[in-house]
Scaffold this motif. Sequence first.
Motif, PDB file in Angstrom:
ATOM      1  N   ALA A   1     -23.995 -24.440 -14.785  1.00 14.24           N
ATOM      2  CA  ALA A   1     -24.942 -24.606 -13.674  1.00 14.24           C
ATOM      3  C   ALA A   1     -24.953 -26.029 -13.126  1.00 14.24           C
ATOM      4  CB  ALA A   1     -26.345 -24.175 -14.103  1.00 14.24           C
TER       5      ALA A   1
ATOM      6  N   GLN B   1     -33.564 -21.888 -16.549  1.00 12.76           N
ATOM      7  CA  GLN B   1     -32.522 -22.852 -16.219  1.00 12.76           C
ATOM      8  C   GLN B   1     -31.817 -23.404 -17.455  1.00 12.76           C
ATOM      9  OE1 GLN B   1     -31.580 -23.254 -12.667  1.00 12.76           O
ATOM     10  NE2 GLN B   1     -32.540 -21.350 -13.290  1.00 12.76           N
TER      11      GLN B   1
ATOM     12  N   ILE C   1     -30.795 -19.263 -19.627  1.00 21.43           N
ATOM     13  CA  ILE C   1     -29.640 -18.492 -19.143  1.00 21.43           C
ATOM     14  C   ILE C   1     -28.349 -19.255 -19.433  1.00 21.43           C
ATOM     15  CG2 ILE C   1     -28.540 -17.439 -17.118  1.00 21.43           C
ATOM     16  CD1 ILE C   1     -31.099 -16.018 -17.743  1.00 21.43           C
TER      17      ILE C   1
ATOM     18  N   LYS D   1     -29.268 -21.356  -7.935  1.00 22.19           N
ATOM     19  CA  LYS D   1     -27.915 -21.165  -8.455  1.00 22.19           C
ATOM     20  C   LYS D   1     -27.806 -19.743  -8.993  1.00 22.19           C
ATOM     21  CE  LYS D   1     -26.966 -25.994  -9.251  1.00 22.19           C
ATOM     22  NZ  LYS D   1     -26.888 -27.140 -10.167  1.00 22.19           N
TER      23      LYS D   1
ATOM     24  N   MET E   1     -31.631 -27.082  -6.622  1.00 20.63           N
ATOM     25  CA  MET E   1     -31.621 -25.658  -6.946  1.00 20.63           C
ATOM     26  C   MET E   1     -32.332 -25.393  -8.275  1.00 20.63           C
ATOM     27  SD  MET E   1     -29.035 -26.443  -4.829  1.00 20.63           S
ATOM     28  CE  MET E   1     -27.395 -26.644  -5.496  1.00 20.63           C
TER      29      MET E   1
ATOM     30  N   LYS F   1     -25.320 -17.851 -21.605  1.00 19.29           N
ATOM     31  CA  LYS F   1     -23.965 -17.710 -21.061  1.00 19.29           C
ATOM     32  C   LYS F   1     -22.932 -18.283 -22.018  1.00 19.29           C
ATOM     33  CE  LYS F   1     -23.369 -19.040 -16.772  1.00 19.29           C
ATOM     34  NZ  LYS F   1     -23.684 -19.846 -15.572  1.00 19.29           N
TER      35      LYS F   1
ATOM     36  N   CYS G   1     -25.519 -18.317 -10.454  1.00 21.40           N
ATOM     37  CA  CYS G   1     -24.831 -18.178 -11.742  1.00 21.40           C
ATOM     38  C   CYS G   1     -25.782 -18.434 -12.889  1.00 21.40           C
ATOM     39  CB  CYS G   1     -23.654 -19.145 -11.844  1.00 21.40           C
ATOM     40  SG  CYS G   1     -24.143 -20.810 -12.322  1.00 21.40           S
ATOM     41  N   ASN G   2     -26.984 -18.923 -12.566  1.00 23.61           N
ATOM     42  CA  ASN G   2     -27.895 -19.319 -13.635  1.00 23.61           C
ATOM     43  C   ASN G   2     -29.179 -18.509 -13.582  1.00 23.61           C
ATOM     44  OD1 ASN G   2     -28.104 -20.920 -15.913  1.00 23.61           O
ATOM     45  ND2 ASN G   2     -29.355 -22.455 -14.874  1.00 23.61           N
ATOM     46  N   MET G   3     -29.077 -17.315 -13.028  1.00 20.79           N
ATOM     47  CA  MET G   3     -30.206 -16.393 -13.092  1.00 20.79           C
ATOM     48  C   MET G   3     -29.688 -14.967 -13.198  1.00 20.79           C
ATOM     49  SD  MET G   3     -31.696 -16.780  -9.206  1.00 20.79           S
ATOM     50  CE  MET G   3     -32.925 -15.491  -9.321  1.00 20.79           C
TER      51      MET G   3
END
Lengths: 788, 156, 266
Positions: B44, C32, C35, B59, C102, C39, B61-63
Amino acid sequence: MATPYIGVPIQRREDLRFLTGAGNYTDDLTLPHQTYAVFVRSPHAHARIRSVRTEAAARCAGVVGIFTGEDVAAAKINGLPCGWLIHGTDGQPMKEPPHPILAQGKVRHVGDPVAVVIAETLAQARDAAERVAVDYDVLPAVVDSVQALKTGAPLVHDDVAANRCYTWSIGDKAATDAVFTHAAHVTTLEFQNNRLIPNPIEPRAVNASYSRADDHYTLYVSNQNPHVERLLMGAFVLGLPEHKVRVVAPDVGGGFGSKIYLYAEDVVLTWASKKVNRPIKWTAERSESFLTDAHGRDHHTRAQLALDRDGRFLALRVDTKANMGAYLSTFASAVPTILYATLLAGQYATPLIHCEVTAVFTNTAPVDAYRGAGRPEATYVVERIVEAAAREMKIDPAALRRRNFIRSFPYQTPVALLYDTGDYDATLDRAIEMADVAGFPARRAEAARRGKLRGLGYSCYIEACGIAPSSVAGSLGARAGLFEAGEVRVHPTGKVTVFTGSHAHGQGHETTFAQVVADRLGIPMDDVEIVHGDTSKVLFGMGTYGSRSLAVGGTAIVKALDKVIAKGRKIAAHLLEAAEADIEFTDGQFRVAGTDRSKAFAEIALTAYVPHNFPHDKLEPGLNENAFYDPSNFTFPAGTYICEVEVDPDTGIVRVERFVAVDDFGNIINPMIVEGQVHGGLVQGLGQAMNECGIYDSGSGQLTTGTFLDYCMPRADDMPSFQVDTRSTPCTHNPLGVKGCGEAGAIGSPPALMNALTDALGVADFAMPATPQRVWATLQAAQRKQAA
Amino acid sequence: MTVKVSMTVNGKPAAAEVEERTLLVTFIRESLRLTGTHVGCDTAQCGACTVHVNGQAMKSCNMLAMQAEGKSITTIEGIAAADGTLHPMQEAFRQNHGLQCGFCTPGMVMSAIDMLNHYPDPDEATIRAELDGNLCRCTGYHNIVKSIQAAAKTMG
Amino acid sequence: MYAFRYQTASSAADAASRLAAHEDAKLLAGGQTMIASMKLRLASPSDLIDLAGAADLHGITVDAKGVTLGAMSRHAEVARSADVQKAIPVLAKLAGGIGDRMVRNMGTMGGSVANNDPAADYPAAVLGLNATVNTTTCSIAADDFFLGMYETALQPGEIITSISFPIAKRAAYMKFKNPASRYAMVGVLVAQLADGSVRVAVTGAGPVVFRVAAMEKALEASFTPAAVASIKVPAEGLNSDIHAQADYRAHLITVMAKRAVEAALA
């Protein structure tokens, strides 16, 4: 209207698709029945593989296939080849240990692929990959080139003594050494040119498929040179003939060298796609990019410059240990030799130069060409040592450079290159003016009043682009040609599709090349389409690297255009009932000289395809020409960069306050694109100087900087805006007079910044990157020294 | 286990059966085949995956896709006018050569629009500071900054 | 990312009971950090309980005594809140400097504090402003909350509902960002509280946020940059990594503290 396109900052035709999300990158492609690959990679820097057990993984949901090094060996798949054979000073060929596509017996760096798991979904492939059980016998690792050469160091390859790939040299050692015994002044520097991790924002991606119906492979891959990829993979690794393999490099999200190479993943997927009879996709996670993309730089160098009492350079001698990583990547061996040592003359008439390079294997990711490839390392040596000599001898750094500039061309350097043209005073003069060097002392004094340290540094770089000619490169060990191919297909209506072997991954060839074609043919740019990146469309190509595309690829197109025009002239002569010699071609019209009788380019095209009234006795119908161009020499972009920095001594933070770049790229087709290339190069160079460093832990061999959380990528607020300008001496040996602009920024900027920083700090040398911590530590040490 | 996720994407309803662990970016790219939103890293940091969720840049990719359940998503494909006229930010990037390889570009544009929503007339330092969630490896940021400055003028 | 069950909680109490029902369940606030670590397969909860729908965890209230941030207050929300900007400007400023734009649109105050990353910003605000952490079971004073690296006084199943920040006389936060990650490499919050006492809270430098008593004492005597300029924090016990060795971090604490005092007085 003459030349309405060349030299004009025309907006890029690529942009519309990129700005609307309509780009077509490899990972965007999904094929019917596609599967997904995940690689099982070594967590160790150096280990023997005792066993690889895949049974548990094979039982996982969705698994389609699992392959290991044993499967690869059983299939007699060759290792990845190195494209350049260097012979050492001892006359022996370099050591080329096998580079298997899946590890066999040993793993040699963290991330070395051990097995591949292919499954219906990416999540299933990941889940199953975790169940592959690899039993390792961990061995001591070595990550540093100097350490790796020492007696008793771990051997990366059991049969490569002292981890030495080769020791190579250039120049007259005896004559050079002799000068140092009596020179009035000798400046010595020793430094590390830091390892960089390229990090294009698009990670590498592969989508491979096989068709039983016609025994045909298709490989989509994020790559800078699809034909080279096909040749290397087909001829050297898998034994597949070219006509059965199509390689497509669609939109590619940045390369900077790292996507030149043939990688293990590309081969594994191509091979396995036939085994599982399904398309397979693999897209690197960023962590994998860090571990497995070829890295850049990583030289340890000792350099000495001998000067006479007036500051004239007498001789330069350089000793470099170049870290190759665990295996030889595709062009790795050429980078610290052919692309490095040959540039050590810089812009100066140094009469004697000797350079010895030892290439060393270590337990790290392979190192290969990264934006600049050898030339940044050479420029760093030359421009740091020249600046250091100027300070030691108390000569103005610009004056010392001028005193030694080459001013007579062509110029034969003592390190093999023949510079065709240049005007180094012109770029230096303009840079000094733009940077307001005269006002620097006042700015420094003002900064001092604010408690800040200000410094100014120069870099007068030269580089060599469009590596050539093939015959010379071949004699120096190149295993590939260095020409480029182009094809001009004129359609019956006079519209034109141009196929080029160059490949764009941000450079805007679809625009720049169309400008060239439209100008040469005198037709609207909208009538020209540029096609690249697909071996089934483009006749052949060597791809894009070394800032070669316009100088070499563009020239191939120009040569094909010349053939089109020559044929058009014959057709026009027939139609206009004139002698061919009387037909001139200007502004898209074939005209009988001295008359108003003419035929437009489109009319000639139509005649070529509807050949009712046509000189069939002399010509074939159609209007379609191709050309191959093998340059007679490199091109030599050069320029002056001036950097001004301010250091906050309380925190060690370095800010670039001004940066001026004046480049000589020869003629310029699209100044907007050229400026963009310079900006990008500068930030990669300044990134090397201030932010970036690939660090391996010396004990474990783990990559400490393995994510963006630890590898410091330059961000917008780390960087300044730039003042750029150009001065031009057109290249003398290509028809466009162009030199190449893609790498200059990355080549010239690191020494400019480090010269400014050492000026600000008042120290003789400073190792890149100039992180706040290291700047602060240096200031602390200086304070302690002063106190003592 | 799969679950149904539904949301509005670029003004249209969108739904799919996905695994619960599906990221929003995966839903957008794989389920909806909107491939303009890119993945450039796994931590992220790079911002290539930036989309708007209920009008705010995030973002993707981060949720998780499930975190966007019922929300309104805008991707790079959804900001130009129906007739193809570019959004002023897209136009500014084009005019100012604010992109090269194009890979970071969708995230940059989406982030820049969000930036101007909160800083209608930013100076260069503000633009550079507010771009800290987006990495670009090609442009050196110079022309991205220029593009955003130009867009601020046309949008303001 | 490993597979998990996704659940939504309608309230803090609902979240607590769902959390209690599964041993390996985890809460999802802004996600934040969560996740990102899932990952990388560093976290593998059996169940993920999304707090976004828990209305009682949202909301910012400001009164004469101070600011109370609901646990699910997004960083951007706090940064842009005119009420927060007015009541405790340092809090808005600190929230506006977390991560990137973000991340700030998604990340939450409660998530940040509960995670207690050694390089997070919010712990400096909680400790430096002498805030009170309100949970589903009790209220915890800032001084008792942060126990160690990623370790807090929260008991299993206990959820932060809000944090109350008392209004300070003056305060400022100065952060030296890690050049790569942009997390706080050293972040110092200096606050002169309503009763005149001073707190200096340091994040990023050690395994957990901590106070610097010597600086607090000096600033209570004289709230000037000069008061802290020569106070050195011992390097022993501070974090060391490729970006900053402990001695450099120790030095930066003094520099950032001095600059924070300057900013607080400005």
